[in-house]
Design an enzyme around this catalytic site. Structure first.
Site, PDB file in Angstrom:
ATOM      1  N   LYS A  16       0.840  -1.207   0.000  1.00 50.95           N
ATOM      2  CA  LYS A  16       0.000   0.000   0.000  1.00 50.95           C
ATOM      3  C   LYS A  16       0.872   1.253   0.000  1.00 50.95           C
ATOM      4  O   LYS A  16       0.570   2.237  -0.682  1.00 50.95           O
ATOM      5  CB  LYS A  16      -0.945  -0.015   1.219  1.00 50.95           C
ATOM      6  N   GLN A  73      -4.803  -1.837   9.464  1.00 50.96           N
ATOM      7  CA  GLN A  73      -4.639  -3.154   8.835  1.00 50.96           C
ATOM      8  C   GLN A  73      -5.213  -4.255   9.736  1.00 50.96           C
ATOM      9  O   GLN A  73      -4.912  -4.307  10.920  1.00 50.96           O
ATOM     10  CB  GLN A  73      -3.137  -3.390   8.573  1.00 50.96           C
ATOM     11  N   ASP A  89     -11.337   2.538   3.771  1.00 53.23           N
ATOM     12  CA  ASP A  89     -11.752   1.131   3.613  1.00 53.23           C
ATOM     13  C   ASP A  89     -13.262   1.027   3.385  1.00 53.23           C
ATOM     14  O   ASP A  89     -13.749   0.025   2.876  1.00 53.23           O
ATOM     15  CB  ASP A  89     -11.418   0.345   4.899  1.00 53.23           C
TER      16      ASP A  89
END
Ligand SMILES: NC(=O)c1ccc[n+]([C@@H]2O[C@H](COP(=O)([O-])OP(=O)(O)OC[C@H]3O[C@@H](n4cnc5c(N)ncnc54)[C@H](OP(=O)(O)O)[C@@H]3O)[C@@H](O)[C@H]2O)c1
Length: 298
Positions: A53, A97, A120
């Site tokens: 990422k 995460q 997200d």
């Protein structure tokens, strides 16, 4: 019939180009789009995902912050870090995460992220908006699947779609998006799961099958209608001929003999998920800074 291959790498490249152009215009307007990733612990797979990422951000002109927290630290340390990033005007996207260590309540962390920075798209406010048909951030994997369907020329209006899997990050938001009354929706969606009776009968009746299960090669060619479009979300590491290899939730070889179009693993949905995080991040930068971002992912 041998299926057309839906090339996720190529589509993701095109998405990244669009993101880079958007990041450049934001920069010209004085906004440096910034994503903060938060990793608690040292799970090797999570370390890899986070570093990918970070690399993806660098490639398209997004600033990346890499926040690390010891895996044994109290949960409060993670909440404090998230609160600090929420309050930081230079940070536009915050991604924690998963999976998280046992002392952390996953739901509480999802709720702790400022919904405007929730790239997200997992915050209840954002999922609620998605259900209401005015999504702010669509979770990255469902958004990537929708874009692949569009690129494959699938008209979802009136199509019979079977989504196998009902997770909160993939199956449910995707099914909701595909039933939404708009140009990338209007499908008739059946959501299947581990308690579904006669899965093959359901998939065989579908124009589009999306497999998001986590069971290697569960869906094979005998379970598909001739010409169906197949999107394989699964990423499963298995041993083949003494070697570790990646396979999807679809048995690619038998499925491609029957399907009209199919995504490979790797090179299908995976790169799209990564690209859509970048889309959500520049959109977050626009939202947080009050600058118009005209980037439509689907
Ligand atoms: N390509 C990407 O970017 C990406 C992103 C996210 C996930 N993934 C991969 O996608 C897969 C699914 O991920 P997820 O997070 O959605 O998984 P998950 O949370 O484990 O959910 C799996 C779903 O599949 C259902 N299921 C399990 N066995 C089944 C069976 N035999 N028949 C029918 N349904 C069955 C489960 O049913 P129940 O609800 O009844 O348990 C559940 O709804 C995994 O391989 C994951 O690694 C890939």
């Amino acid at each position: 019939m041998t299926a057309d291959i839906i090339d996720g790498d190529a589509v993701a490249d095109a998405v990244r180009d669009d993101v880079a152009t958007t990041a450049e215009s934001l920069s010209a307007a004085g906004v440096e789009p910034t994503l903060a990733t938060v990793l608690m612990g040292s799970d090797p797979a999570s370390e890899t995902y986070v570093s990918l990422k970070q690399d993806d951000c660098a490639e398209v002109g997004i600033e990346a912050r890499d926040v690390r927290i010891d895996g044994d630290a109290p949960a409060s340390e993670l909440y404090d870090a998230v609160a600090e990033l929420n309050d930081d005007p230079d940070v536009h996207g915050v991604l924690v995460q998963q999976p998280l260590p046992d002392q952390v309540d996953d739901d509480e962390v999802v709720r702790a992220v400022d919904p405007r920075k929730d790239v997200d798209g997992f915050h209840p406010e954002n999922l609620g908006r998605l259900v209401r048909g005015n999504a702010r951030y669509v979770p990255c994997t469902p958004l990537g699947v929708q874009r692949l369907l569009a690129e494959a020329g699938v008209d979802t209006a009136g199509a019979d779609v079977v989504v196998v899997g009902r997770s909160t990050i993939v199956g449910k938001p995707l099914a909701t998006r595909l039933t939404t009354k708009n140009d990338s929706g209007n499908a008739t969606v059946t959501v299947c799961h581990s308690r579904t009776d006669d899965l093959a009968a359901k998939t065989r009746a579908a124009d589009v099958v999306v497999a998001a299960v986590g069971v290697p090669e569960l869906v094979d060619g005998s379970m598909l209608a001739e010409g169906a479009v197949v999107v394989d979300v699964g990423i499963n590491r298995v041993e083949r001929d003494g070697e570790s290899t990646l396979v999807g939730d679809v048995d690619y070889e038998s499925a491609r003999e029957v399907a009209g179009a199919i995504t490979p693993v790797p090179g299908g949905v995976g790169p799209m998920t990564r690209a859509m995080l970048l889309v959500n991040t520049v959109r977050a930068a626009g939202l947080v800074e009050g600058v118009d971002v005209a980037l439509e992912a689907v």
